[in-house]
Motif scaffolding. Structure first.
Motif, PDB file in Angstrom:
ATOM      1  N   GLY A 135       0.102  -9.053 -73.555  1.00  0.00           N
ATOM      2  CA  GLY A 135      -0.578  -8.314 -74.607  1.00  0.00           C
ATOM      3  C   GLY A 135      -1.601  -7.308 -74.129  1.00  0.00           C
ATOM      4  N   GLN A 136      -1.993  -7.365 -72.851  1.00  0.00           N
ATOM      5  CA  GLN A 136      -3.032  -6.458 -72.340  1.00  0.00           C
ATOM      6  C   GLN A 136      -2.607  -5.881 -70.992  1.00  0.00           C
ATOM      7  OE1 GLN A 136      -5.843  -5.823 -74.198  1.00  0.00           O
ATOM      8  NE2 GLN A 136      -4.892  -7.138 -75.739  1.00  0.00           N
ATOM      9  N   TYR A 191       2.493 -14.046 -71.472  1.00  0.00           N
ATOM     10  CA  TYR A 191       1.595 -13.145 -72.203  1.00  0.00           C
ATOM     11  C   TYR A 191       1.552 -11.763 -71.554  1.00  0.00           C
ATOM     12  CZ  TYR A 191      -2.545 -11.346 -74.565  1.00  0.00           C
ATOM     13  OH  TYR A 191      -3.416 -10.586 -75.296  1.00  0.00           O
ATOM     14  N   SER A 200      -4.231 -15.748 -81.143  1.00  0.00           N
ATOM     15  CA  SER A 200      -2.784 -15.551 -81.199  1.00  0.00           C
ATOM     16  C   SER A 200      -2.070 -16.761 -80.600  1.00  0.00           C
ATOM     17  CB  SER A 200      -2.368 -14.301 -80.420  1.00  0.00           C
ATOM     18  OG  SER A 200      -2.979 -13.145 -80.944  1.00  0.00           O
TER      19      SER A 200
END
Length: 398
Positions: A255-256, A253, A246
């Motif tokens: 994303g997690q 970030y 990505s």
């Protein structure tokens, strides 16, 4: 020959006699060639090996990025060591009870300039060629290495890519050591910040998902759209559905919410610190980081006692890099990680050769760690970026 020269020659001959006695020589490394030429390796390494015919000594040279080996019988070791020293300015002999350094002057005269006693150790001759110990051996086809142009279809390493091949294997050795520290009984999530062309990202997936058969999902993150597109295309070609790439920035970030391993290789300056803070925040079980350029503390360091060192730009740059990685290692320990700083690849290939490996589960005394860290920080007058993630430790202000 004057008395001093005679004594030096006698010392050298005595060292050779000691080296050829079985179980005495652990390793000899010759460096700094006296001459130049395509047939002279920058470094020559000698180590004992055990073959069917008995004890031999393997002389390993690297020429044009390719390793060459010569196995020398024990009864020829002395003459080969003597001949090798004629081509180099210095050598380090690791013996059973001492490390001995030898230097040659401009006229070729040899002198022993250092002998450091060590705890008694025994030579352990290898029983096979070193290449076979690679996680990914030369000669065995590996699809992702072929796709990346590192290997031929027959599995031979491409000559121009041999350094990359060695780097990949060194990285996988370091990962292999910490596989037992990864959680079991659930799919693993791994984030690779600043993955770039992703040689090591693909290698990591191959090791964990293909060789170890672990349930794993790896996410490669980079700012370059063309790089991400190429990596995604290759992952699809290999049918590695659990390897995704990505476009994104480390700082932003989100994303997690939970990550088991964080990898950050050559993230510039404080981007490495941002990645480490993300990893700590996620409670990652394993962190692997190879820092790149480190400018933040170069601009901050100030200590009058160190003026003779800091007034030289190149020394200040190296010192700043060492302090930066020492700060990172200590803060990781304060966050509850067992932390090691390891040599990633030989210095002859790149000065950016330190890998920080951190495994969750440190049990050191936090108070002592905090005191040691604050003393270092305050002595060199720095305010590290990474400290902002440690408010809970009540770090004392300078």
């Amino acid at each position: 020959m004057n008395g001093k020269a005679l004594h030096q020659q006698e010392e050298w001959q005595a060292l050779l006699e000691e080296a050829v006695r079985e179980d005495r020589l652990i390793q000899a490394t010759f460096s700094s060639p006296r001459g130049k030429g395509d047939d002279i390796s920058r470094k020559l390494t000698v180590r004992p090996i055990r073959l069917k015919a008995g004890l031999f000594y393997q002389f390993e040279r690297y020429l044009n990025n390719k390793a060459y080996h010569e196995n020398v019988a024990a009864d020829r070791l002395k003459e080969q060591l003597q001949a090798s020293m004629e081509n180099y300015k210095q050598a380090l002999f690791k013996m059973a009870e001492a490390d001995v350094q030898v230097l040659a002057n401009k006229k070729g005269a040899l002198s022993i300039v250092g002998r450091k006693a060590v705890a008694k150790r025994a030579a352990e001759p290898q029983t096979h060629n070193r290449n076979k110990s690679y996680v990914l051996p030369d000669g065995e086809p590996v699809p992702f290495l072929q796709a990346l142009g590192v290997m031929t279809p027959e599995g031979k390493v491409v000559k121009a890519k041999y350094d990359k091949f060695r780097q990949i294997n060194r990285f996988l050795e370091m990962v292999s050591d910490v596989i037992p520290d990864l959680p079991r009984g659930k799919p693993l999530t791994i984030v690779d910040f600043g993955c770039g062309k992703s040689y090591l990202t693909f290698a990591l997936y191959h090791l964990l998902a293909i060789k170890e058969r672990l349930p794993v999902r790896i996410i490669g993150l980079d700012l370059k759209a063309d790089v991400i597109e190429a990596c995604s295309k290759l992952a699809k070609q290999l049918e590695w559905d659990a390897l995704n790439f990505s476009i994104g920035d480390i700082n932003d970030y989100e994303g997690q919410t939970s990550v088991d391993m964080v990898v950050t290789l050559h993230a510039c300056d404080t981007a490495t610190d941002a990645a480490l803070l993300k990893a700590i925040g996620w409670g990652a079980s394993v962190i692997l980081s190879v820092p790149c350029c480190q400018h933040e503390l170069f601009r901050q360091i100030s200590q009058p006692v160190l003026k003779p060192l800091l007034k030289h730009g190149i020394l200040k740059e190296r010192f700043s890099a060492l302090v930066t990685d020492a700060v990172r290692a200590n803060l990781l320990e304060l966050a509850g990680y067992r932390t090691q700083l390891l040599e990633f690849i030989d210095l002859e290939h790149t000065p950016k050769n330190i890998l920080i490996r951190a495994v969750k589960g440190g049990n050191a005394n936090e108070e002592d760690l905090l005191s040691d860290y604050e003393q270092l920080r305050d002595f060199v007058g720095i305010n590290p970026y990474m400290e902002k993630g440690f408010d809970h430790l009540r770090l004392k202000s300078q």
